[in-house]
Design an enzyme around this catalytic site. Structure first.
Site, PDB file in Angstrom:
ATOM      1  N   VAL A 122       1.000  -1.443   0.060  1.00  0.00           N
ATOM      2  CA  VAL A 122       0.081  -0.045  -0.398  1.00  0.00           C
ATOM      3  C   VAL A 122       0.703   0.666  -0.242  1.00  0.00           C
ATOM      4  O   VAL A 122       1.610   1.097   0.742  1.00  0.00           O
ATOM      5  CB  VAL A 122      -0.835   0.234   1.101  1.00  0.00           C
ATOM      6  CG1 VAL A 122      -2.214   1.896   1.102  1.00  0.00           C
ATOM      7  CG2 VAL A 122      -1.608  -1.236   1.541  1.00  0.00           C
ATOM      8  N   CYS A 123       0.839   2.189  -1.035  1.00  0.00           N
ATOM      9  CA  CYS A 123       0.975   3.150  -0.693  1.00  0.00           C
ATOM     10  C   CYS A 123       3.111   3.381  -1.220  1.00  0.00           C
ATOM     11  O   CYS A 123       3.415   3.155  -1.484  1.00  0.00           O
ATOM     12  CB  CYS A 123       0.851   3.683   0.240  1.00  0.00           C
ATOM     13  SG  CYS A 123       1.542   6.300  -0.029  1.00  0.00           S
ATOM     14  N   THR A 124       3.686   3.772  -0.512  1.00  0.00           N
ATOM     15  CA  THR A 124       4.957   3.716   0.029  1.00  0.00           C
ATOM     16  C   THR A 124       5.388   2.223   0.169  1.00  0.00           C
ATOM     17  O   THR A 124       6.454   1.995   0.116  1.00  0.00           O
ATOM     18  CB  THR A 124       5.891   5.026   1.204  1.00  0.00           C
ATOM     19  OG1 THR A 124       5.572   4.785   1.921  1.00  0.00           O
ATOM     20  CG2 THR A 124       5.420   6.365  -0.126  1.00  0.00           C
TER      21      THR A 124
END
Length: 350
Positions: A113-115
């Site tokens: 998720v995301c970074t």
């Protein structure tokens, strides 16, 4: 991976947490899987930290862990690796990267998720694979890990057993896709309705990131031309007009754009006009034809085509999505609904 068939037990989801992890990166997917259990899904979610202790998120909230990394000893279904604002520190943490590799080795599917994509890349798990992260960090991911094929506009990407998602809430999109894969579209649709989110969100990340995408140049001949376009997007910025402004030939002007910005004059002008239109749609109440004229698109239809081509949404849908969250008084909600209907009708007429 397709688990949409009878099973003897629930699907196991492991969510890795670490100090500084972003709270919604963790709780968003967990909520999707927990909600799926109410509509026919069967999940067992376990939160795992390095030593089994609670961690403090970037929001300052404490999250408890069910297991330590070493307690996970059997194959399971999905590993979720969230991100955090201090990802540059996280990717230098060898113990954390070893934990990611170990847990990945037992998972049938690994999702970030995301970074969290940076953790997967730093652990060597994304080499040669397509991936996505938050639009603010897409370029960083591509530069730091050149073997990763970054897809900057996707909300989530599947490449073999690896899944990556864009910023924060895109972890919910990814998790809904997994629910659909595991238990079918009806279950995923029920979860989306229950959580009041899109089953499939319209548009990509570019609708959030356009303000950082207009090219910049310090070239003395080109800079005044670019400034003139930004200062008045609605003016007739033809190639000939820009060439006259810089006192160079049309061919030389085209070459400058290519060498300095990697684009054409026409594409640059359209990008600036698109950004100007977004600002007007977010902050004003002008009808779409007026927005189109003020930003140089000429007609609402030309504006609509540019929005769909670059952002994947219509101008009316963009205005409705980004003007308000829809919260507040009953009166405010009614106004928002009327605005949405008006924008939809304008799109239809265009």
């Amino acid at each position: 991976m397709n688990h949409n068939h009878p099973r003897t037990g629930p699907l196991t989801i492991i969510v890795l947490v670490f100090p500084g992890v972003r709270l919604l990166d963790v709780t968003g997917p967990i909520e999707v899987f927990a909600s799926a259990d109410e509509f026919g899904g069967r999940y067992r979610v376990r939160v795992v930290s390095e030593d089994g202790a609670a961690v403090i998120t970037s929001a300052g909230t404490r999250i408890g862990a069910d297991l330590a990394v070493d307690d996970v000893r059997e194959p399971y279904d999905v590993l979720v690796v969230p991100g955090g604002p201090e990802w540059e520190t996280a990717i230098k943490d060898d113990t954390l990267l070893d934990a990611v590799r170990r847990l990945h080795g037992m998972a049938r599917c690994t999702a970030s998720v995301c970074t969290g994509a940076f953790l997967l890349a730093a652990a060597g798990l994304l080499r040669g694979r397509r991936a996505v992260t938050h639009w603010r960090q897409s370029r960083q991911l591509a530069v730091r890990f050149p073997s990763v094929r970054v897809q900057p506009d996707a909300l989530f990407v599947r490449d073999g057993p690896m899944m990556t998602s864009a910023g924060v809430s895109a972890g919910i999109d990814l998790s809904l896709a997994l629910v659909e894969e595991h238990f079918g579209a009806e279950v995923a649709r029920a979860v989306a309705k229950d959580m009041v989110v899109f089953m499939q969100r319209p548009g990509g990340q570019s609708q959030f990131s356009v303000r950082s995408q207009v090219p910049y140049s310090r070239q003395e001949t080109l800079r005044p031309v670019l400034d003139a376009v930004v200062a008045n997007p609605g003016a007739p910025h033809t190639l000939a007009a820009m060439s006259r402004r810089a006192d160079v030939s049309v061919r030389h002007m085209s070459r400058l754009f290519d060498e300095e910005l990697g684009t054409t004059p026409a594409r640059y002008v359209e990008r600036v006009r698109l950004e100007a239109a977004q600002v007007l749609l977010e902050t004003g109440d002008d009808p779409l034809p007026v927005v189109a004229r003020r930003t140089g698109f000429g007609s609402a239809e030309s504006l609509r085509r540019a929005f769909v081509r670059h952002l994947g949404v219509t101008p009316g849908a963009f205005r409705t999505s980004f003007r308000t969250t829809g919260t507040g008084t009953v009166t405010g909600t009614r106004v928002d609904t009327d605005t949405a209907m008006a924008n939809t009708e304008q799109d239809r007429q265009a």
